[in-house]
Design a protein around this motif. Structure first.
Motif, PDB file in Angstrom:
ATOM      1  N   THR A  91      58.179 -46.387 -27.471  1.00  0.00           N
ATOM      2  CA  THR A  91      59.272 -45.913 -27.388  1.00  0.00           C
ATOM      3  C   THR A  91      60.129 -46.973 -25.573  1.00  0.00           C
ATOM      4  OG1 THR A  91      59.279 -43.876 -28.230  1.00  0.00           O
ATOM      5  CG2 THR A  91      61.224 -43.685 -27.160  1.00  0.00           C
ATOM      6  N   TYR A  92      59.630 -46.765 -25.151  1.00  0.00           N
ATOM      7  CA  TYR A  92      60.579 -47.718 -23.781  1.00  0.00           C
ATOM      8  C   TYR A  92      60.479 -48.815 -23.568  1.00  0.00           C
ATOM      9  CZ  TYR A  92      61.403 -42.428 -23.442  1.00  0.00           C
ATOM     10  OH  TYR A  92      62.071 -40.999 -23.486  1.00  0.00           O
TER      11      TYR A  92
ATOM     12  N   SER B 130      65.672 -44.822 -31.433  1.00  0.00           N
ATOM     13  CA  SER B 130      66.522 -43.302 -30.446  1.00  0.00           C
ATOM     14  C   SER B 130      66.714 -43.391 -29.299  1.00  0.00           C
ATOM     15  CB  SER B 130      65.601 -41.232 -30.381  1.00  0.00           C
ATOM     16  OG  SER B 130      65.423 -41.966 -31.712  1.00  0.00           O
ATOM     17  N   LYS B 131      65.910 -44.368 -27.804  1.00  0.00           N
ATOM     18  CA  LYS B 131      66.374 -44.494 -26.833  1.00  0.00           C
ATOM     19  C   LYS B 131      66.814 -45.681 -26.306  1.00  0.00           C
ATOM     20  CE  LYS B 131      63.742 -40.274 -26.315  1.00  0.00           C
ATOM     21  NZ  LYS B 131      64.770 -39.573 -25.958  1.00  0.00           N
TER      22      LYS B 131
ATOM     23  N   ASN C 191      56.189 -41.926 -19.835  1.00  0.00           N
ATOM     24  CA  ASN C 191      57.625 -40.703 -20.026  1.00  0.00           C
ATOM     25  C   ASN C 191      56.348 -39.456 -19.681  1.00  0.00           C
ATOM     26  OD1 ASN C 191      59.257 -38.980 -20.018  1.00  0.00           O
ATOM     27  ND2 ASN C 191      59.228 -38.622 -22.556  1.00  0.00           N
TER      28      ASN C 191
ATOM     29  N   THR D  35      59.947 -42.050 -34.380  1.00  0.00           N
ATOM     30  CA  THR D  35      58.064 -42.283 -34.281  1.00  0.00           C
ATOM     31  C   THR D  35      57.262 -40.745 -34.028  1.00  0.00           C
ATOM     32  OG1 THR D  35      58.772 -41.301 -31.992  1.00  0.00           O
ATOM     33  CG2 THR D  35      58.309 -43.862 -32.239  1.00  0.00           C
ATOM     34  N   THR D  36      58.429 -39.960 -34.116  1.00  0.00           N
ATOM     35  CA  THR D  36      57.505 -38.118 -33.910  1.00  0.00           C
ATOM     36  C   THR D  36      56.940 -38.207 -35.200  1.00  0.00           C
ATOM     37  OG1 THR D  36      59.753 -37.798 -32.615  1.00  0.00           O
ATOM     38  CG2 THR D  36      58.361 -35.502 -34.048  1.00  0.00           C
TER      39      THR D  36
ATOM     40  N   TYR E  67      54.433 -37.022 -22.611  1.00  0.00           N
ATOM     41  CA  TYR E  67      54.974 -36.616 -23.661  1.00  0.00           C
ATOM     42  C   TYR E  67      54.331 -36.000 -24.106  1.00  0.00           C
ATOM     43  CZ  TYR E  67      58.712 -36.570 -27.650  1.00  0.00           C
ATOM     44  OH  TYR E  67      59.241 -36.561 -28.338  1.00  0.00           O
TER      45      TYR E  67
ATOM     46  N   ARG F  40      67.224 -40.898 -37.159  1.00  0.00           N
ATOM     47  CA  ARG F  40      65.839 -40.073 -37.221  1.00  0.00           C
ATOM     48  C   ARG F  40      64.742 -42.089 -37.561  1.00  0.00           C
ATOM     49  NH1 ARG F  40      64.976 -38.917 -34.183  1.00  0.00           N
ATOM     50  NH2 ARG F  40      62.702 -38.205 -34.521  1.00  0.00           N
TER      51      ARG F  40
ATOM     52  N   ASP G 279      52.659 -45.587 -27.631  1.00  0.00           N
ATOM     53  CA  ASP G 279      54.148 -45.180 -28.069  1.00  0.00           C
ATOM     54  C   ASP G 279      54.775 -45.550 -26.869  1.00  0.00           C
ATOM     55  OD1 ASP G 279      56.392 -44.064 -28.106  1.00  0.00           O
ATOM     56  OD2 ASP G 279      56.254 -41.755 -28.219  1.00  0.00           O
TER      57      ASP G 279
ATOM     58  N   SER H 288      60.551 -46.714 -31.702  1.00  0.00           N
ATOM     59  CA  SER H 288      61.464 -45.912 -31.768  1.00  0.00           C
ATOM     60  C   SER H 288      62.842 -46.703 -31.401  1.00  0.00           C
ATOM     61  CB  SER H 288      61.730 -44.648 -30.642  1.00  0.00           C
ATOM     62  OG  SER H 288      62.729 -44.042 -30.312  1.00  0.00           O
TER      63      SER H 288
HETATM   64  C1  PLP Z   1      57.557 -41.056 -25.348  1.00  0.00           C
HETATM   65  C2  PLP Z   1      58.440 -39.989 -26.391  1.00  0.00           C
HETATM   66  N1  PLP Z   1      58.120 -40.654 -27.635  1.00  0.00           N
HETATM   67  C3  PLP Z   1      58.815 -40.249 -28.882  1.00  0.00           C
HETATM   68  C4  PLP Z   1      60.023 -39.563 -28.099  1.00  0.00           C
HETATM   69  C5  PLP Z   1      60.596 -39.507 -29.167  1.00  0.00           C
HETATM   70  O1  PLP Z   1      61.353 -39.842 -30.599  1.00  0.00           O
HETATM   71  P1  PLP Z   1      61.806 -39.884 -31.841  1.00  0.00           P
HETATM   72  O2  PLP Z   1      62.941 -39.977 -31.656  1.00  0.00           O
HETATM   73  O3  PLP Z   1      62.057 -41.477 -32.405  1.00  0.00           O
HETATM   74  O4  PLP Z   1      60.801 -39.768 -33.201  1.00  0.00           O
HETATM   75  C6  PLP Z   1      60.773 -39.168 -26.715  1.00  0.00           C
HETATM   76  C7  PLP Z   1      61.160 -38.564 -27.238  1.00  0.00           C
HETATM   77  O5  PLP Z   1      61.992 -38.051 -26.329  1.00  0.00           O
HETATM   78  C8  PLP Z   1      59.241 -40.136 -26.041  1.00  0.00           C
HETATM   79  O6  PLP Z   1      60.275 -39.105 -25.053  1.00  0.00           O
END
Ligand code: PLP
Length: 359
Positions: free
Chosen positions: A185-186, A214-215, A158, A84-85, A107, A223, A183, A212
């Motif tokens: 992500t969670y 990642s989590k 977050n 997502t970054t 974040y 990635r 975002d 994402s």
């Molecule tokens: C809210 C949030 N967005 C994005 C990321 C990073 O995501 P990615 O690994 O998909 O780049 C994090 C990582 O801690 C996060 O906490």
């Protein structure tokens, strides 16, 4: 002013400093689900390790199809990125807001990207006395009064774990002219049907939702991130902006399979739900801390007596337990820490450690 960028623990540093083996460290700071990647997609990766010799499909047809089936959004509304970054940075660069709004705390990467393009950053201060809840009327008011061009938020947030309902996202879109970058992500750790804005993003302009792997899918190393949007202008610009073959072939392969394994997804969700409740209940019995309600796979805690979060973190480290001291987050005092949900056994070790040190 933006605080120094800091993320979860650097396990490689801890390994060197304390002589721990990487696999011994219980990392409660990085918010990664403890099951590890879905075993079926990991097996696909192992079986296709020799694919390193070819370029990925530049259209990523199979991966897009898998994400489409998973999210219910059309493949041509999906953009892919190296996490997502990557997508957040591209979208912020494209919208190029003069004025942006962030939740505080949130974040840290959003502010870093906004600083890069010289945007003026406003903050919506989440209030600990109200358990950091979002008040949609206050958000709309802030956006309107300050002529905000872009509101960037994590949902659930977050590190606070607070959440915004999809009806509220729609209200913000309808009652302001701002772009929204959400975002998610969670989001899969909570009741995503109730909170996700992916469907809205495939219907409405000015909304970009990123997710994402990642989590929830425990695959930060590959990635892989994706985003949903339907606004034609930004869809075209974003597609143009992203690097050709920017998603590597292993992320393409694993991604195509991980979204299909419903049993794995259900298992991760059920474990997180149960452990979040169990850990919150047990910790809430300690008088020296306040446990904030969370919709994520992490919990924010405030220390109410003399010990600060850095001291607590240092005292847990010899037990190989790594929590996140939240001092680097704006709008949180040095007495806040966050931990994520790991396996039941690891969670018990953390609960025991906290009870020993704080009771
Ligand atoms: C809210 C949030 N967005 C994005 C990321 C990073 O995501 P990615 O690994 O998909 O780049 C994090 C990582 O801690 C996060 O906490």
């Amino acid at each position: 002013m933006a605080k120094k960028v800091q993320h979860g623990a650097n396990l490689f540093d801890l390994q060197k400093k304390y002589g721990f083996k990487l696999e011994e460290i219980m990392d409660f700071s990085s918010n990664i689900n403890p099951f590890g990647p879905d075993p079926e997609s990991l097996q696909v990766l192992v079986d296709h390790i020799d694919m390193a010799k070819v370029y990925p499909d530049p259209a990523y047809v199979d991966l897009r199809q898998a994400i489409s089936a998973y999210t219910g959004c059309a493949p041509d509304h999906i953009v892919l990125g190296a996490g997502t970054t990557d997508l957040l940075a591209s979208y912020i660069g494209l919208v190029h807001p003069e004025k942006a709004l962030l939740n505080s705390p949130c974040y840290s990467e959003y502010e870093r990207e906004l600083d890069k393009i010289g945007a003026q950053v406003f903050h919506y201060n989440l209030d600990k006395t109200r358990d950091f809840v979002f008040d949609v009327a206050e958000i709309i008011d802030l956006i309107q009064k300050n002529s905000i061009d872009l509101y960037v938020l994590t949902n659930p947030n977050n590190p606070t774990g607070s959440v915004l309902k999809v009806e509220d996202v729609e209200k913000i879109l309808d009652q302001t002219e701002a772009h929204l970058l959400i975002d998610e992500t969670y989001i899969e750790f909570t009741d995503k049907e109730k909170y996700t804005s992916t469907y809205l993003a495939s219907q409405k302009d000015r909304l970009f939702v990123v997710r994402s792997t990642s989590k929830f899918f425990a695959s930060p190393g590959i990635r892989l991130g994706y985003g949903i949007l339907s606004e034609k202008e930004y869809l075209a610009k974003l597609t143009n902006e992203l690097t050709l073959w920017g998603v590597n072939i292993y992320a393409d392969l694993m991604g195509t399979h991980m979204f299909q394994n419903k049993a794995y997804q259900d298992q991760v969700y059920a474990h997180t739900e149960g452990e979040r409740r169990r850990m919150t209940d047990r910790l809430s019995k300690l008088k020296s801390i306040k446990v904030y309600p969370s919709f994520g796979n992490f919990i924010l805690v405030e220390l109410l007596e003399d010990m600060d979060a850095k001291t607590l973190r240092d005292q847990l480290l010899p037990r190989k337990l790594v929590i996140r001291d939240c001092a680097s987050f704006p709008n949180l005092s040095p007495f806040f820490f966050r931990f994520c949900i790991l396996s039941k056994e690891e969670n018990d070790l953390l609960l025991d450690g906290l009870e020993d040190l704080l009771d």
